[in-house]
Design a protein around this motif. Structure first.
Motif, PDB file in Angstrom:
ATOM      1  N   LEU A  64       1.115  -1.207  -0.196  1.00  0.00           N
ATOM      2  CA  LEU A  64       0.121  -0.317  -0.007  1.00  0.00           C
ATOM      3  C   LEU A  64       1.047   1.197  -0.169  1.00  0.00           C
ATOM      4  CD1 LEU A  64      -2.947  -0.852   2.709  1.00  0.00           C
ATOM      5  CD2 LEU A  64      -2.543  -0.813   0.132  1.00  0.00           C
ATOM      6  N   LEU A 123      -7.456  -0.164  -2.073  1.00  0.00           N
ATOM      7  CA  LEU A 123      -8.273   0.275  -0.646  1.00  0.00           C
ATOM      8  C   LEU A 123      -9.587  -0.609  -0.215  1.00  0.00           C
ATOM      9  CD1 LEU A 123      -6.446   3.439   2.264  1.00  0.00           C
ATOM     10  CD2 LEU A 123      -6.635   0.135   2.171  1.00  0.00           C
ATOM     11  N   VAL A 167      -4.822   4.471  -4.674  1.00  0.00           N
ATOM     12  CA  VAL A 167      -4.312   3.744  -3.562  1.00  0.00           C
ATOM     13  C   VAL A 167      -5.938   3.218  -2.458  1.00  0.00           C
ATOM     14  CG1 VAL A 167      -3.153   5.654  -1.956  1.00  0.00           C
ATOM     15  CG2 VAL A 167      -3.180   3.412  -1.442  1.00  0.00           C
ATOM     16  N   SER A 189       2.264  -6.522   2.372  1.00  0.00           N
ATOM     17  CA  SER A 189       2.241  -5.972   3.440  1.00  0.00           C
ATOM     18  C   SER A 189       2.875  -5.906   4.199  1.00  0.00           C
ATOM     19  CB  SER A 189       0.293  -5.612   4.898  1.00  0.00           C
ATOM     20  OG  SER A 189      -0.162  -5.836   4.126  1.00  0.00           O
ATOM     21  N   SER A 218       2.273   1.568  -3.732  1.00  0.00           N
ATOM     22  CA  SER A 218       1.247   2.114  -4.692  1.00  0.00           C
ATOM     23  C   SER A 218       0.948   3.571  -3.713  1.00  0.00           C
ATOM     24  CB  SER A 218      -0.362   1.494  -4.287  1.00  0.00           C
ATOM     25  OG  SER A 218       0.040  -0.341  -4.222  1.00  0.00           O
TER      26      SER A 218
END
Length: 461
Positions: free
Chosen positions: A355, A371, A367, A409, A358
Motif C-alpha cells: 500500500l 483500498l 491507493v 503488507s 502504491s
C-alpha cells in the motif's frame, strides 16, 4: 462396443471445450506450484507467465464462452471498482513522463496491469460449467501438492546451489525458496486441508498433508509468512464451521477443537524460527536469540523506509494526489534505499509494503481505489462465507487472496508476477459473487385488510 458408445454419449453431454479450466488458470497453476522461480521460466523480456496471461486474454476475446448464460449468484459484467482501478493505472502509466516504454517503467507498471486477470476470472467463473470448475480445482490441487512437496524437501535438506543457479530458460534456477510467498502458499494448502479434515473429506490424507505442511512451515523464518499461515488456518476453521450450518454436533466438535489447537500453537510458537522472530517484534525484551535481534533490526529499518517514502510522496501536491508514476526510483529519491539494500537485497524498488509503495506510485487516487478493492474483497468473503465454505474453488480463492495480501503488507510480493497473477485472478473470482435469487429479500407477506375483514394478497413485484 458398449464402452465406445458410452464414451461417445458422454462427449455429447459434456463437450470437451466445456471442461476447460477457468481463463487464466494455467498462469496461476504455474506460479502457485513454482512461485518465484516459475516466474523466471523463459528468456529476458519474454517469460512463460506473460505468454500464459496473453493466451488467457485471447481465449476470452475469441471463445464463445463469453456468450454462455450467466450462472445464478454471479454478476454478468465486470466489477466496476476493478475496471476503474485498471483504467487509472493505464492513465498513470501513460503519463509517466520520460520513463514511458523503458524497462523500469514496464517493471513497475505490469504487476498492476495483471489486474486484468481479475476481469477474466470473474467473467469465466460466471459462465463456467461444473466440469470446468472441477477441472480448475484438479489443476490447482496438483500445483499445491507439487509446491508442498518441493518446499518440504528444501526445508529438510537445504536449498542446493546447483538447482538455484540460473540456466537457459530458467533465469532463477529451480526450487529456489522464497520465504514469504512460499510460506504463504503452504498456508493456503494447510487451510484447504484443514477444511477438508473438519468436513470429513479424505480425513486421513488431509491429516497427513497438515503434518507435512507443519514441518515445512517450521523451517521458515519469515514473520509475514507465518502470520499468513495462522490466518489461513483460522479461515479454514471458520469456513468449515460455516459449511456445517445446521449440523449442531459437528459444529460443537469444531468449537471444542479450537481452544485445544490454540494452546498447542501458543506452546509451539517460540520453538520455531518465525515464531521467535514474531514474538521479538511484539516484545523487544524477549529478543534474546540472534534471529530475534535480526528481526528487530529489520523491523526498525522498514519503519524508517515507510516514514521516509510517505514524507517524500507528500512533499508536492501533485505527487500526493496522483503519485510519482512508473519508472521513478522513489526509494533513491527519498534517500531510504540505504536502509533496505545490503548483502541480502539488491536493486530494491519497493518499500516492503504494497500500500505504501502504491501510494508513492499512484498517489491518493490509486491507493484509494486499491483500498476500496481490498475492503470489498473482505466484505465479499464475509457476506458469502457459507457459499465460499461449501465450494472448494471459492475457498481457495478466498485463502489465496488473504494470504498473499498479508505477506505483501510486509514484503515485495504483489509487485512481482508470482504474487500479482494469483492474487488478481483469485480476487476476480470473489468480486464476481452476487446474491442468488433465493437469497434476495423475501416477498412481502399477506396482510389482513381490517376494513373488509379478509386477507389481501401481497402486491405484485
Amino acid at each position: 462396443m458398449a464402452t465406445s458408445t458410452l464414451l461417445a454419449d458422454r462427449s455429447r453431454i459434456v463437450p470437451r471445450a466445456a471442461a476447460r479450466p477457468l481463463a487464466g488458470t494455467a498462469a496461476v497453476v504455474l506460479l502457485v506450484g513454482a512461485t518465484r522461480w516459475g516466474s523466471y521460466i523463459g528468456v529476458s523480456s519474454l517469460y512463460l507467465t506473460d505468454a500464459l496471461v496473453a493466451a488467457a486474454v485471447v481465449r476470452m476475446l475469441l471463445s464463445p464462452e463469453r456468450e454462455a448464460p450467466v450462472r445464478p449468484g454471479f454478476r454478468a459484467g465486470s466489477s466496476g471498482l476493478l475496471v476503474a482501478f485498471l483504467v487509472y493505472v493505464v492513465l498513470r502509466m501513460s503519463l509517466s513522463s520520460t520513463w514511458v516504454l523503458s524497462q523500469v517503467w514496464l517493471r513497475d507498471g505490469v504487476p498492476y496491469l495483471y489486474a486484468v486477470l481479475g476481469l477474466l476470472s470473474g467473467l469465466s467463473i460466471a459462465r463456467a460449467t461444473p466440469a470446468s470448475l472441477e477441472r480448475t480445482m484438479t489443476w490447482v490441487w496438483r500445483a499445491l501438492l507439487f509446491h508442498l512437496a518441493w518446499v518440504s524437501v528444501v526445508g529438510l535438506v537445504g536449498s542446493a546451489t546447483t538447482w538455484e543457479t540460473a540456466r537457459p530458460f530458467l533465469g532463477g534456477g529451480i526450487f529456489a525458496f522464497r520465504p514469504d510467498v512460499d510460506t504463504a502458499i503452504v498456508g493456503v494448502t494447510a487451510g484447504l486441508l484443514l477444511r477438508r479434515f473438519l468436513l470429513g473429506q479424505r480425513r486421513f490424507q488431509s491429516g497427513c498433508g497438515l503434518l507435512v505442511a507443519g514441518v515445512a512451515v517450521s523451517h521458515s523464518a519469515t514473520r509475514a509468512g507465518f502470520i499468513a499461515v495462522l490466518v489461513c488456518l483460522l479461515m479454514g476453521f471458520g469456513l468449515a464451521y460455516a459449511a456445517n450450518h445446521g449440523k449442531g454436533i459437528r459444529r460443537a466438535g469444531i468449537l471444542v477443537a479450537v481452544p485445544l489447537l490454540l494452546i498447542i500453537g501458543v506452546k509451539a510458537l517460540p520453538s520455531t524460527t518465525a515464531g521467535d522472530r514474531l514474538l521479538a517484534t511484539v516484545d523487544a525484551a524477549s529478543a534474546t536469540t540472534q534471529d530475534a535481534q535480526s528481526a528487530l533490526g529489520t523491523a526498525g529499518a522498514r519503519k524508517k523506509v515507510w516514514h521516509g517514502v510517505i514524507s517524500w510522496t507528500e512533499e508536492t501536491q501533485s505527487r500526493e494526489i496522483f503519485g510519482a508514476g512508473m519508472g521513478v526510483d522513489f526509494l533513491a529519491e527519498s534517500h531510504t534505499l540505504l536502509y533496505l539494500e545490503g548483502t541480502t537485497y539488491q536493486n530494491v524498488r519497493s518499500p516492503h509494503d504494497y500500500l505504501i509503495g502504491s501510494f508513492a506510485r499512484l498517489g491518493l487516487v490509486g491507493v484509494g481505489l486499491l483500498l476500496l478493492l481490498v475492503l470489498r474483497l473482505v466484505q465479499q468473503i464475509f457476506r458469502f462465507r457459507r457459499r465460499i465454505a461449501q465450494d472448494e474453488l471459492l475457498t481457495f480463492a478466498a485463502l489465496l487472496t488473504v494470504a498473499l495480501f498479508v505477506v505483501a503488507s510486509l514484503g515485495v510480493v504483489l509487485e512481482a508476477p508470482f504474487g500479482a497473477v494469483p492474487f488478481w485472478w483469485a480476487a476476480g473470482i470473489l468480486l464476481a459473487l452476487v446474491r442468488k435469487p433465493e437469497e434476495q429479500a423475501p416477498a412481502a407477506e399477506a396482510v389482513p385488510d381490517l376494513r373488509m375483514g379478509t386477507w389481501s394478497p401481497p402486491p405484485k413485484r
